[in-house]
Write a protein that holds these residues in place. Structure first.
Motif, PDB file in Angstrom:
ATOM      1  N   SER B  91       0.862  -1.187   0.000  1.00 14.97           N
ATOM      2  CA  SER B  91       0.000   0.000   0.000  1.00 14.97           C
ATOM      3  C   SER B  91       0.891   1.227   0.000  1.00 14.97           C
ATOM      4  CB  SER B  91      -0.883  -0.007   1.247  1.00 14.97           C
ATOM      5  OG  SER B  91      -0.113   0.353   2.371  1.00 14.97           O
ATOM      6  N   ASP B  92       0.281   2.391   0.242  1.00 14.80           N
ATOM      7  CA  ASP B  92       1.081   3.600   0.436  1.00 14.80           C
ATOM      8  C   ASP B  92       1.885   3.433   1.725  1.00 14.80           C
ATOM      9  OD1 ASP B  92      -0.335   4.450  -1.679  1.00 14.80           O
ATOM     10  OD2 ASP B  92      -1.414   6.056  -0.656  1.00 14.80           O
ATOM     11  N   VAL B  93       2.991   4.158   1.830  1.00 12.58           N
ATOM     12  CA  VAL B  93       3.807   4.016   3.029  1.00 12.58           C
ATOM     13  C   VAL B  93       4.197   5.394   3.553  1.00 12.58           C
ATOM     14  CG1 VAL B  93       6.008   3.806   1.804  1.00 12.58           C
ATOM     15  CG2 VAL B  93       5.728   2.676   4.005  1.00 12.58           C
ATOM     16  N   GLY B  94       4.462   5.461   4.853  1.00  9.68           N
ATOM     17  CA  GLY B  94       4.780   6.740   5.488  1.00  9.68           C
ATOM     18  C   GLY B  94       6.207   7.195   5.233  1.00  9.68           C
ATOM     19  N   MET B  95       6.628   8.187   5.997  1.00  7.82           N
ATOM     20  CA  MET B  95       7.941   8.822   5.781  1.00  7.82           C
ATOM     21  C   MET B  95       9.116   7.876   6.041  1.00  7.82           C
ATOM     22  SD  MET B  95       7.597  12.488   7.556  1.00  7.82           S
ATOM     23  CE  MET B  95       6.506  13.760   6.975  1.00  7.82           C
ATOM     24  N   VAL B 108       7.684  -0.807  -2.892  1.00  6.64           N
ATOM     25  CA  VAL B 108       6.466  -0.149  -2.401  1.00  6.64           C
ATOM     26  C   VAL B 108       5.460  -0.176  -3.546  1.00  6.64           C
ATOM     27  CG1 VAL B 108       5.487   1.972  -1.454  1.00  6.64           C
ATOM     28  CG2 VAL B 108       7.838   1.348  -0.885  1.00  6.64           C
ATOM     29  N   LYS B 109       4.302  -0.810  -3.318  1.00  4.68           N
ATOM     30  CA  LYS B 109       3.323  -0.944  -4.406  1.00  4.68           C
ATOM     31  C   LYS B 109       2.482   0.326  -4.574  1.00  4.68           C
ATOM     32  CE  LYS B 109       4.281  -5.225  -5.586  1.00  4.68           C
ATOM     33  NZ  LYS B 109       3.710  -6.483  -5.154  1.00  4.68           N
ATOM     34  N   GLY B 110       2.496   1.201  -3.592  1.00  4.34           N
ATOM     35  CA  GLY B 110       1.721   2.441  -3.694  1.00  4.34           C
ATOM     36  C   GLY B 110       2.632   3.651  -3.729  1.00  4.34           C
ATOM     37  N   ASN B 111       2.182   4.751  -3.096  1.00  8.85           N
ATOM     38  CA  ASN B 111       2.998   5.970  -3.028  1.00  8.85           C
ATOM     39  C   ASN B 111       3.829   5.959  -1.746  1.00  8.85           C
ATOM     40  OD1 ASN B 111       1.578   6.843  -5.306  1.00  8.85           O
ATOM     41  ND2 ASN B 111      -0.005   7.776  -4.020  1.00  8.85           N
ATOM     42  N   ALA B 112       4.929   6.690  -1.787  1.00  7.23           N
ATOM     43  CA  ALA B 112       5.749   6.831  -0.573  1.00  7.23           C
ATOM     44  C   ALA B 112       5.729   8.290  -0.143  1.00  7.23           C
ATOM     45  CB  ALA B 112       7.173   6.382  -0.850  1.00  7.23           C
ATOM     46  N   ASP B 113       5.835   8.507   1.161  1.00 11.37           N
ATOM     47  CA  ASP B 113       5.867   9.873   1.687  1.00 11.37           C
ATOM     48  C   ASP B 113       7.308  10.421   1.614  1.00 11.37           C
ATOM     49  OD1 ASP B 113       5.044  12.195   2.894  1.00 11.37           O
ATOM     50  OD2 ASP B 113       3.822  11.201   4.397  1.00 11.37           O
ATOM     51  N   ASP B 114       7.537  11.551   2.263  1.00  8.64           N
ATOM     52  CA  ASP B 114       8.840  12.235   2.183  1.00  8.64           C
ATOM     53  C   ASP B 114       9.997  11.370   2.712  1.00  8.64           C
ATOM     54  OD1 ASP B 114       7.075  14.141   1.514  1.00  8.64           O
ATOM     55  OD2 ASP B 114       7.435  15.450   3.222  1.00  8.64           O
ATOM     56  N   TRP B 115      11.193  11.731   2.318  1.00  5.15           N
ATOM     57  CA  TRP B 115      12.447  11.092   2.745  1.00  5.15           C
ATOM     58  C   TRP B 115      12.516   9.596   2.418  1.00  5.15           C
ATOM     59  CZ3 TRP B 115      10.855  15.193   5.975  1.00  5.15           C
ATOM     60  CH2 TRP B 115      11.768  16.234   6.067  1.00  5.15           C
ATOM     61  N   ALA B 116      11.887   9.154   1.338  1.00  2.00           N
ATOM     62  CA  ALA B 116      12.021   7.752   0.932  1.00  2.00           C
ATOM     63  C   ALA B 116      13.471   7.534   0.505  1.00  2.00           C
ATOM     64  CB  ALA B 116      11.078   7.444  -0.219  1.00  2.00           C
ATOM     65  N   GLY B 117      14.091   6.495   1.048  1.00  2.00           N
ATOM     66  CA  GLY B 117      15.466   6.174   0.674  1.00  2.00           C
ATOM     67  C   GLY B 117      16.462   7.266   1.007  1.00  2.00           C
ATOM     68  N   GLU B 126      12.314   0.417  -4.708  1.00  2.48           N
ATOM     69  CA  GLU B 126      11.429   0.577  -5.858  1.00  2.48           C
ATOM     70  C   GLU B 126      10.088   1.109  -5.397  1.00  2.48           C
ATOM     71  OE1 GLU B 126      12.443  -2.963  -8.605  1.00  2.48           O
ATOM     72  OE2 GLU B 126      10.362  -2.414  -9.000  1.00  2.48           O
ATOM     73  N   ILE B 127       9.630   2.206  -6.009  1.00  2.00           N
ATOM     74  CA  ILE B 127       8.335   2.771  -5.635  1.00  2.00           C
ATOM     75  C   ILE B 127       7.474   2.791  -6.890  1.00  2.00           C
ATOM     76  CG2 ILE B 127       7.162   4.834  -4.779  1.00  2.00           C
ATOM     77  CD1 ILE B 127       9.917   5.396  -3.287  1.00  2.00           C
ATOM     78  N   GLU B 128       6.329   2.125  -6.836  1.00  2.00           N
ATOM     79  CA  GLU B 128       5.524   2.020  -8.053  1.00  2.00           C
ATOM     80  C   GLU B 128       4.610   3.221  -8.262  1.00  2.00           C
ATOM     81  OE1 GLU B 128       3.827  -1.873  -8.427  1.00  2.00           O
ATOM     82  OE2 GLU B 128       5.829  -2.786  -8.434  1.00  2.00           O
ATOM     83  N   GLY B 129       4.346   3.963  -7.205  1.00  2.00           N
ATOM     84  CA  GLY B 129       3.535   5.170  -7.356  1.00  2.00           C
ATOM     85  C   GLY B 129       4.424   6.401  -7.369  1.00  2.00           C
ATOM     86  N   ASN B 130       3.953   7.471  -6.711  1.00  2.00           N
ATOM     87  CA  ASN B 130       4.750   8.692  -6.589  1.00  2.00           C
ATOM     88  C   ASN B 130       5.510   8.674  -5.266  1.00  2.00           C
ATOM     89  OD1 ASN B 130       3.580   9.659  -8.962  1.00  2.00           O
ATOM     90  ND2 ASN B 130       1.862  10.522  -7.815  1.00  2.00           N
TER      91      ASN B 130
END
Lengths: 237, 270
Positions: B91-95, B108-117, B126-130
């Protein structure tokens, strides 16, 4: 010399000034509405002065690029120090903002946006700053000390703020104190009680008492100390 | 590969800080031990078992795969400092997902929040959304950010991604970001990072870049004045050996940092 900059293009101008200072011939004829001749003339003045200071205010920090404008300005000052003495000083928007930053910094190492939820200080604007916490609605009570977030914060943040109980330590009639659940009116430092305020250039100034506070108004410090005492009592510490 | 399945029981109002959800912490532990690992819910110390249903089995680090179900958009720091194994988030994931990770893979199958990686030291994200702002960036006060590894974002990355990325030729470390499109200040203070953008980007790309490669296959809204055009090229070789073909205008910069620079910005010619 007067330079008129197009709105929201401060970063580009600072960037061009730094490149010209490095002795680079740029392709552009004008940057942010400023002709290249003016930029070269400005760089010449900056290099030749004996002691220069860049004063910046919210016109730079609250427009597009925000803190990155200052990042670039810091780099500019660093580079100018190869030629002459140069400083950078923020012009604070309100009374004693520098004071709050100073005290936070010598207590925790950080100037603002400090989180203590893991019992040590963590700093991360964008995650722990009050606007972000309110925007994401990650709070359930708010203590406002000598500030007026209701008229300064973005609408979304203010909307979320009013969902929760607000305690305001505030002697004035402001949009925040009007909607606050509890108002603790303090005495004015420098008029009704003693205190210390920091000047914009971080020089502490001792404030003296002129007249007595009305009724039982206490200084901010005492209000906070008494609150802390009660909190500690409740937490069983 | 052994799988451990986590399912969030209920989305929380306050964020959970789940820096213990990594293959490193799960490796060699029984389900009961995993359930007792600590989490922070606001300022309270809780356990994984309080908030997640846990099933499956864990092996050693490299052979442990964590699958996370349920809406974890309010769970921060998943995969922090992990050195191997795999994490799949459905799903989407937090910071801070995958911040400071040294190896392994996170999808990550959804969107990721700030500071991903953020401050990635190795491995793959890998982030499939934004993705939010500060993808692969240095935290405040750090002068060296992402040092190795690959981040792939299908959608858009936010502002100030890949801040202070730093490569090392002797150690053969090339921090790389592939993304669909990007907001402003991509590759700020870049010290050798590689960025490939499939679509359009906003303003101030590659500001204060000392060295590194930025390839933009779409349009740029506003180029910084301190970039100077060198020539047109039809082939770009990235530091990691990958070759990109197509018509590109080659710029050198950022010249506000030094007169001669190894920083390169390529913008597609349409």
């Amino acid at each position: 010399m007067y330079i008129k900059v197009k709105p929201n293009e401060d970063y580009e101008l600072l960037n061009a000034i730094r490149a010209v200072l490095r002795g680079v011939e740029l392709d552009a004829k004008e940057v942010s509405g400023v002709p290249m001749e003016s930029i070269k003339e400005l760089v010449d003045i900056l290099k030749k002065c004996h002691f220069g200071v860049i004063f910046f205010g919210m016109g730079l920090t609250q427009t597009l690029s925000h803190h990155r404008n200052i990042d670039s300005a810091i780099c500019l000052v660093r580079e100018l120090n190869d030629h002459t003495k140069f400083l950078l000083t923020p012009m604070r928007g309100h009374y004693n903002v520098a004071g709050a930053n100073q005290v936070f910094t010598w207590n925790t190492g950080y100037a603002y946006s400090i989180d203590f939820s893991r019992e040590y200080a963590r700093y991360n604007p964008g995650e722990f700053s009050s606007v972000d916490l309110l925007m994401k609605d990650e709070v359930d009570a708010i203590l406002v000390v000598a500030s007026d977030p209701a008229s300064n914060f973005p609408a979304g943040a203010v909307k979320n703020m009013f969902k929760h109980p607000i305690i305001a330590i505030e002697p004035h009639h402001t949009p925040t104190s009007v909607y606050a659940d509890v108002i603790l009116p303090p005495a004015f430092a420098g008029i009704e009680c003693e205190g210390t305020a920091y000047r914009m250039d971080k020089v502490p100034l001792r404030l003296r008492k002129v007249k007595d506070a009305p009724d039982d108004c206490l200084p901010d410090k005492e209000i906070l100390e008494r609150l802390l005492e009660k909190v500690k009592e409740k937490m069983g510490e | 590969m052994a799988e451990v399945k986590l399912k969030l029981k209920k989305k929380t109002k306050f964020p959970l800080e789940a820096d213990t959800i990594t293959p490193d912490n799960f490796a060699g532990k029984t389900l009961n031990e995993i359930k007792k690992l600590p989490l922070y819910h606001a300022k309270e110390l809780v356990t994984i078992g309080d908030f997640f249903d846990v099933s499956g089995k864990a092996e050693d680090i490299a052979n442990t795969k964590i699958i996370i179900d349920g809406d974890v958009s309010n769970v921060k720091r998943i995969g922090e400092k992990m050195t191997g194994g795999e994490v799949i988030i459905n799903s989407d994931v937090g910071m801070h997902v995958g911040n400071t990770m040294y190896g392994g893979k996170i999808i990550v199958k959804g969107n990721a929040d700030d500071w991903a990686g953020a401050m990635l030291q190795g491995g793959e994200l890998e982030i499939e959304g934004n993705a939010g702002h500060y993808v692969g960036s240095a935290y405040r006060g750090f002068w060296q950010g992402m040092k190795n590894g690959v981040i792939r974002v299908k959608g858009k990355v936010g502002n100030e991604s890949m801040l202070w990325a730093k490569s090392s030729k002797p150690a053969n470390k090339w921090p790389t970001l592939y993304c669909g499109s990007a907001n402003s200040f991509l590759g700020l203070h870049n010290h050798g990072g590689t960025m490939v953008v499939e679509g359009d980007v906003d303003r101030c790309i590659g500001a204060d870049q000392v060295r590194g490669t930025i390839v933009i296959k779409g349009k740029i809204s506003r180029l910084l004045p301190s970039f100077k055009k060198i020539d047109d090229v039809t082939e770009i070789t990235l530091p990691n050996g990958e070759v990109i073909t197509g018509k590109f205008a080659q710029y050198s910069g950022d010249h506000s940092v030094s007169k001669e620079t190894a920083g390169r910005l390529y913008i597609a010619i349409k």
